[in-house]
Scaffold this motif. Structure first.
Motif, PDB file in Angstrom:
ATOM      1  N   GLU A 178      -2.466   6.795   9.113  1.00  0.00           N
ATOM      2  CA  GLU A 178      -2.339   8.181   8.674  1.00  0.00           C
ATOM      3  C   GLU A 178      -2.959   9.123   9.710  1.00  0.00           C
ATOM      4  N   SER A 219       0.817  -1.204   0.000  1.00  0.00           N
ATOM      5  CA  SER A 219       0.000   0.000   0.000  1.00  0.00           C
ATOM      6  C   SER A 219       0.861   1.269   0.000  1.00  0.00           C
ATOM      7  N   GLN A 230       2.249   1.796  -3.409  1.00  0.00           N
ATOM      8  CA  GLN A 230       1.285   2.342  -4.360  1.00  0.00           C
ATOM      9  C   GLN A 230       1.259   3.865  -4.308  1.00  0.00           C
ATOM     10  N   SER A 231       1.494   4.403  -3.097  1.00  0.00           N
ATOM     11  CA  SER A 231       1.509   5.859  -2.994  1.00  0.00           C
ATOM     12  C   SER A 231       2.926   6.397  -3.186  1.00  0.00           C
ATOM     13  N   GLU A 285      -6.974  -1.022   3.521  1.00  0.00           N
ATOM     14  CA  GLU A 285      -7.176   0.386   3.211  1.00  0.00           C
ATOM     15  C   GLU A 285      -7.578   1.162   4.462  1.00  0.00           C
ATOM     16  N   ARG A 341       5.803   5.659  -1.807  1.00  0.00           N
ATOM     17  CA  ARG A 341       6.763   5.816  -0.723  1.00  0.00           C
ATOM     18  C   ARG A 341       7.746   4.662  -0.643  1.00  0.00           C
TER      19      ARG A 341
END
Lengths: 320, 132
Positions: free
Chosen positions: A240, A66, A69-70, A233, A72
Motif C-alpha cells: 500500500e 487479505s 478481506q478488504s 499484514e 477487493r
C-alpha cells in the motif's frame, strides 16, 4: 454477442476462452482485445517473483485472502514452465490457492511459459488486460521460478516483490545485478528457518550500498512465513505504501508511459518480423540466404539489408 | 494458423490422500505435450468445476480411490451442466467396481479407467476422444 461484449457483462467462460485464444495466438483474439482496451488500465498490478520453491504461490494465496478481506476483487496469473522437449507443462500453482477456487471475487489463470525466457509467458500482458477489463481491482502476476536475470515482470507490474528464502547464497549473491535490482519490496519467506536473519541482513546491506537519489523509493526487507500467515499484514501495508508513493511522486504516470511505449514497440516488432519473415519463408528466399551463409557466399548483414529494402516499405499493409 | 494446445485438469475429489496415481498420469500428459492444470488433493466438486472453467480446459481427469465415486463424480458432471460447461469432458480413474461403471457413464462420465490401465492407453484415449 462477441467474446469481448460477454466479458464486459461478466461472463467468466468468455473471459477464459479469450485468454486461451490469446495464448494460442489466434488472430480472432485481436478484435476482442481492441474492444476491451478502453476498459483496461484500472487494476493495480502486483508482481511476485523469486526462485522455485521460495513460496510464491503460498504467498500469493495469503495476499489474495487479505485483498478479499478488504473487499477487493483479485485476478491471478500464475506462470509455470513449459517442457522444452515435449511442449507439455504441469501447472501446479493453483494447489496453494484452492481455497479461493469457488470465490466469485477471485479468478485464477495458469499459464505455461511456452518458450518465453523472461519469467512470464508472451500472453501475460493480454491476460492481465482481460482480467482488468473483467473489473478486477488487483491483478497478481506470479512468475515462473526465476534465477538471476528473468526480469520481464518489472515492466508489467506496478509493484514487484522479490521473494527470497534463507540459504541460497552469501552476501556476494546479493550485490549481483539482475533480479535483485527490480524489487520494490523484498520478502524473506520461510523466516522461521535458520539463516533468515542473515539473508535479510545481506539484502538490507545491499540496499544501503545502493546509490539512491533523493525522492527514490527505498525497498524494505519484509520477513514472512507464508504458510502460517505471519508477516502478511505488514507486507500488505508495504504494498500500500509503495502504491501511494507511485501516485504521489508522479512515478506512476512515468511508469505507465514507459509501459505503453514498450507494449507498442513489442507489438510493432512482432508484426513487422512476422510479416517480413513470413514472406521470405514462403518464397524460399530465407532458405537461399541460410544456404548462402553456409558456404559463406552470403553474409547475414547484407542479406538483412536487402530483405529490408525490398519488403519494409509495404510491410505494414499486410496483417500478420 | 495457430493451433490449439490441449489443456487438461487433473485433480482428486474428496478425502483420500493417495495422489501418486494422479501425479503419474499428470506427468504422462505433460510428456505427451499437454498443459496439465494439477489441482491436487481434497477438492470439492465445486472447486474442480470452477477451476476447469477459469482454466478453459478441454477435459477433466479425476482420480478417486476413496469409494465415494458414485457421489462425487456425478456431482461434477451436474455442476458442469448447471454452469453450461458440459462441453468439458470428464473421465476418471481409480478403484471403481465393475458394477458402478454403467451408472457413472450414465451420469456423464466419458470413460472410467480401472487399476492396471497403462498411461499410454489413457493418453491415447484423451488424444482420440478429446478435441479442442
Amino acid at each position: 454477442m462477441s467474446l469481448a461484449e460477454k466479458i464486459l457483462q461478466g461472463d467468466i467462460r468468455a473471459a477464459a476462452r479469450l485468454m486461451r485464444d490469446v495464448d494460442d495466438g489466434f488472430s480472432s483474439a485481436l478484435p476482442e482485445l481492441k474492444t476491451l482496451y478502453p476498459h483496461t488500465g484500472n487494476a493495480y498490478i502486483l508482481g511476485i517473483t523469486g526462485p522455485p520453491g521460495a513460496g510464491k504461490s503460498t504467498l500469493t494465496d495469503q495476499i489474495t485472502a487479505s485483498f478479499r478481506q478488504s473487499g477487493r476483487r483479485v485476478g491471478i496469473v500464475a506462470v509455470d514452465p513449459t517442457s522444452p522437449f515435449t511442449g507439455g507443462a504441469i501447472l501446479g500453482d493453483r494447489i496453494r490457492m484452492n481455497r479461493h477456487a469457488d470465490d466469485e471475487g477471485v479468478f485464477i489463470r495458469s499459464l505455461a511459459t511456452r518458450g518465453a525466457l523472461g519469467g512470464i509467458s508472451r500472453s501475460t500482458g493480454e491476460v492481465v488486460n482481460i482480467m482488468d477489463a473483467m473489473g478486477m481491482d488487483v491483478v497478481i502476476i506470479e512468475t515462473v521460478g526465476v534465477g538471476q536475470d528473468e526480469i520481464d515482470i518489472v515492466r508489467m507490474a506496478h509493484t514487484t516483490a522479490v521473494v527470497m528464502v534463507p540459504g541460497l547464497g552469501d552476501d556476494i549473491q546479493a550485490i549481483k545485478a539482475g533480479i535483485l535490482e527490480i524489487a520494490d519490496v523484498f520478502v524473506v519467506n520461510k523466516a522461521d528457518r535458520d539463516g533468515a536473519d542473515r539473508t535479510a541482513r545481506d539484502l538490507s546491506m545491499m540496499i544501503e550500498m545502493g546509490n539512491r537519489k533523493e525522492g527514490e523509493w527505498l525497498p524494505k526487507v519484509m520477513k514472512t512465513e507464508a504458510c502460517r500467515g505471519t508477516g502478511i499484514e505488514e507486507l500488505m501495508a508495504e504494498f500500500e505504501a509503495h502504491r501511494g508513493f507511485l501516485s504521489a511522486s508522479g512515478i506512476m504516470q512515468r511508469f505507465t508511459e514507459e509501459k505503453n511505449r514498450a507494449v507498442f514497440s513489442e507489438m510493432l516488432k512482432e508484426r513487422l518480423f512476422n510479416s517480413v519473415n513470413g514472406r521470405i519463408l514462403e518464397n524460399g528466399e530465407l532458405k537461399r540466404i541460410v544456404a548462402g551463409m553456409g558456404t559463406r557466399s552470403v553474409d547475414p548483414y547484407s542479406a538483412v539489408e536487402e530483405v529490408l529494402d525490398r519488403y519494409l516499405l509495404d510491410a505494414g499493409s499486410e496483417s500478420a | 494458423m495457430a493451433e490449439r494446445k490441449l489443456r487438461i485438469l487433473v485433480g482428486k475429489p474428496g478425502l483420500d490422500g493417495h495422489d501418486r496415481g494422479a501425479k503419474v498420469v499428470a506427468r504422462a500428459f505433460r510428456d505427451a505435450g499437454l498443459e496439465v492444470i494439477y489441482t491436487g488433493l481434497h477438492q470439492t466438486p465445486e472447486q474442480i468445476v470452477s477451476a476447469a472453467i477459469q482454466e478453459d480446459v478441454d477435459c477433466i481427469g479425476l482420480s478417486i480411490l476413496s469409494g465415494a465415486h458414485n457421489t462425487l463424480l456425478p456431482r461434477v458432471c451436474d455442476l458442469l451442466k448447471e454452469k453450461k460447461a458440459d462441453d468439458i469432458a470428464v473421465f476418471c480413474g481409480g478403484v471403481i467396481p465393475e458394477d458402478d461403471i454403467p451408472g457413472l457413464k450414465k451420469a456423464g462420465l466419458k470413460e472410467v479407467f480401472t487399476p492396471g490401465t497403462s498411461t499410454e492407453d489413457i493418453v491415447a484415449w484423451v488424444k482420440t476422444n478429446i478435441g479442442c
